[in-house]
Design an enzyme around this catalytic site. Structure first.
Site, PDB file in Angstrom:
ATOM      1  N   GLY A  46      45.699 -22.212  -3.566  1.00 15.29           N
ATOM      2  CA  GLY A  46      45.782 -21.077  -3.150  1.00 15.29           C
ATOM      3  C   GLY A  46      44.961 -21.287  -1.556  1.00 15.29           C
ATOM      4  O   GLY A  46      44.406 -22.037  -1.473  1.00 15.29           O
ATOM      5  N   GLN A  51      40.769 -18.550   5.710  1.00 14.73           N
ATOM      6  CA  GLN A  51      40.619 -19.967   5.900  1.00 14.73           C
ATOM      7  C   GLN A  51      41.371 -20.806   6.943  1.00 14.73           C
ATOM      8  O   GLN A  51      41.106 -21.740   7.219  1.00 14.73           O
ATOM      9  CB  GLN A  51      41.020 -20.543   4.312  1.00 14.73           C
ATOM     10  CG  GLN A  51      40.192 -20.246   3.302  1.00 14.73           C
ATOM     11  CD  GLN A  51      40.592 -20.688   1.974  1.00 14.73           C
ATOM     12  OE1 GLN A  51      41.317 -19.986   1.292  1.00 14.73           O
ATOM     13  NE2 GLN A  51      40.147 -22.034   1.512  1.00 14.73           N
ATOM     14  N   CYS A  94      37.857 -25.753  -3.423  1.00 17.62           N
ATOM     15  CA  CYS A  94      38.284 -24.925  -2.438  1.00 17.62           C
ATOM     16  C   CYS A  94      38.652 -26.045  -0.945  1.00 17.62           C
ATOM     17  O   CYS A  94      37.929 -26.870  -1.025  1.00 17.62           O
ATOM     18  CB  CYS A  94      37.248 -24.157  -1.821  1.00 17.62           C
ATOM     19  SG  CYS A  94      37.626 -22.952  -0.643  1.00 17.62           S
ATOM     20  N   LEU A  95      39.649 -25.495  -0.444  1.00 13.44           N
ATOM     21  CA  LEU A  95      40.137 -26.096   0.543  1.00 13.44           C
ATOM     22  C   LEU A  95      39.224 -26.161   1.896  1.00 13.44           C
ATOM     23  O   LEU A  95      39.154 -27.207   2.599  1.00 13.44           O
ATOM     24  CB  LEU A  95      41.397 -25.790   1.058  1.00 13.44           C
ATOM     25  CG  LEU A  95      42.608 -25.927   0.125  1.00 13.44           C
ATOM     26  CD1 LEU A  95      43.900 -25.370   0.529  1.00 13.44           C
ATOM     27  CD2 LEU A  95      42.801 -27.431  -0.199  1.00 13.44           C
ATOM     28  N   HIS A 136      39.378 -16.033  -6.820  1.00 11.90           N
ATOM     29  CA  HIS A 136      38.892 -17.079  -5.852  1.00 11.90           C
ATOM     30  C   HIS A 136      39.239 -16.632  -4.644  1.00 11.90           C
ATOM     31  O   HIS A 136      38.324 -16.691  -3.575  1.00 11.90           O
ATOM     32  CB  HIS A 136      39.004 -18.570  -6.376  1.00 11.90           C
ATOM     33  CG  HIS A 136      38.863 -19.505  -5.311  1.00 11.90           C
ATOM     34  ND1 HIS A 136      37.764 -20.554  -5.773  1.00 11.90           N
ATOM     35  CD2 HIS A 136      39.017 -19.633  -3.945  1.00 11.90           C
ATOM     36  CE1 HIS A 136      37.641 -21.120  -4.495  1.00 11.90           C
ATOM     37  NE2 HIS A 136      38.519 -20.890  -3.562  1.00 11.90           N
ATOM     38  N   GLU A 137      40.453 -16.401  -4.468  1.00  8.07           N
ATOM     39  CA  GLU A 137      40.924 -16.088  -2.945  1.00  8.07           C
ATOM     40  C   GLU A 137      40.556 -14.621  -2.725  1.00  8.07           C
ATOM     41  O   GLU A 137      40.268 -14.619  -1.518  1.00  8.07           O
ATOM     42  CB  GLU A 137      42.526 -16.213  -3.112  1.00  8.07           C
ATOM     43  CG  GLU A 137      42.978 -17.849  -3.244  1.00  8.07           C
ATOM     44  CD  GLU A 137      42.455 -18.744  -2.683  1.00  8.07           C
ATOM     45  OE1 GLU A 137      42.090 -18.366  -1.321  1.00  8.07           O
ATOM     46  OE2 GLU A 137      42.301 -19.691  -2.844  1.00  8.07           O
ATOM     47  N   HIS A 140      37.294 -14.721  -0.959  1.00  4.54           N
ATOM     48  CA  HIS A 140      37.488 -15.223   0.526  1.00  4.54           C
ATOM     49  C   HIS A 140      37.507 -14.170   1.295  1.00  4.54           C
ATOM     50  O   HIS A 140      36.958 -13.967   2.483  1.00  4.54           O
ATOM     51  CB  HIS A 140      38.659 -16.399   0.601  1.00  4.54           C
ATOM     52  CG  HIS A 140      38.385 -17.895   0.393  1.00  4.54           C
ATOM     53  ND1 HIS A 140      37.262 -18.306   1.196  1.00  4.54           N
ATOM     54  CD2 HIS A 140      38.816 -18.553  -0.556  1.00  4.54           C
ATOM     55  CE1 HIS A 140      37.206 -19.553   0.761  1.00  4.54           C
ATOM     56  NE2 HIS A 140      37.974 -19.808  -0.293  1.00  4.54           N
TER      57      HIS A 140
END
Length: 171
Positions: A46, A51, A94-95, A136-137, A140
């Site tokens: 994701g 991000q 997380c990236l 989660h996204e 963000h």
């Protein structure tokens, strides 16, 4: 398609709330393609536009298992309409917080309204990994990180570690 650099903790951009998207056009579709390519390259399942430094309410997800065909999904202006009382716990990463993982408890099922890649309104009921990933996204997009769902002590340790790493790279 272009792989974009990822924004990494403690960059304050990650705490920005993203703005709604007014129209779906070719430029937005190119951004979605770039986001998917960036996500696959990372590799991740994701990615929210913030991000890669774009404060727009769009995210991409692909929760296909290893060995399955890719199943890329684009969510524009996603909005959670309903969350279940039932909870589930997943180990999240997380990236933007590389190599850190923690168990996070979230609603097990969510109902989501969003625009798809063609600008058509969709409603989806998501459970399991997809529900976790969507929450989660969407966090963000609201300037919230998964570490905000863990204990304050653990969160402070993670932030301190990434702040120290960022300072040593800046020198």
């Amino acid at each position: 398609m272009t792989i974009k650099p990822l924004i990494i903790l403690p960059d304050p951009v990650l705490r920005q709330a993203s703005k709604p998207i007014e129209r779906v056009d070719g430029e937005l579709k190119r951004l979605a393609d770039d986001m998917l390519e960036t996500m696959y390259d990372a590799p991740g399942i994701g990615l929210a536009a913030i991000q890669i430094g774009v404060p727009r309410r769009m995210l991409v997800i692909d929760v296909a298992r290893e060995g399955e065909d890719k199943q890329p999904q684009v969510f524009i202006n996603p909005e959670i309409l309903k969350s279940s009382e039932e909870r589930s716990v997943y180990e999240e990463g997380c990236l933007s917080i590389p190599d850190y993982y923690a168990e996070v408890e979230r609603p097990a099922v969510v109902t989501l309204r969003y625009l798809d890649r063609d600008g058509k309104e969709q409603i989806v009921d998501a459970d399991g990994l997809l529900a976790t990933c969507l929450q989660h996204e969407i966090d963000h997009l609201n300037g919230v990180l998964f570490i905000d769902h863990i204990s304050r002590l653990k969160r402070e340790m993670v932030i301190k570690k990434f702040t120290k790493a960022a300072k040593s790279k800046a020198i």
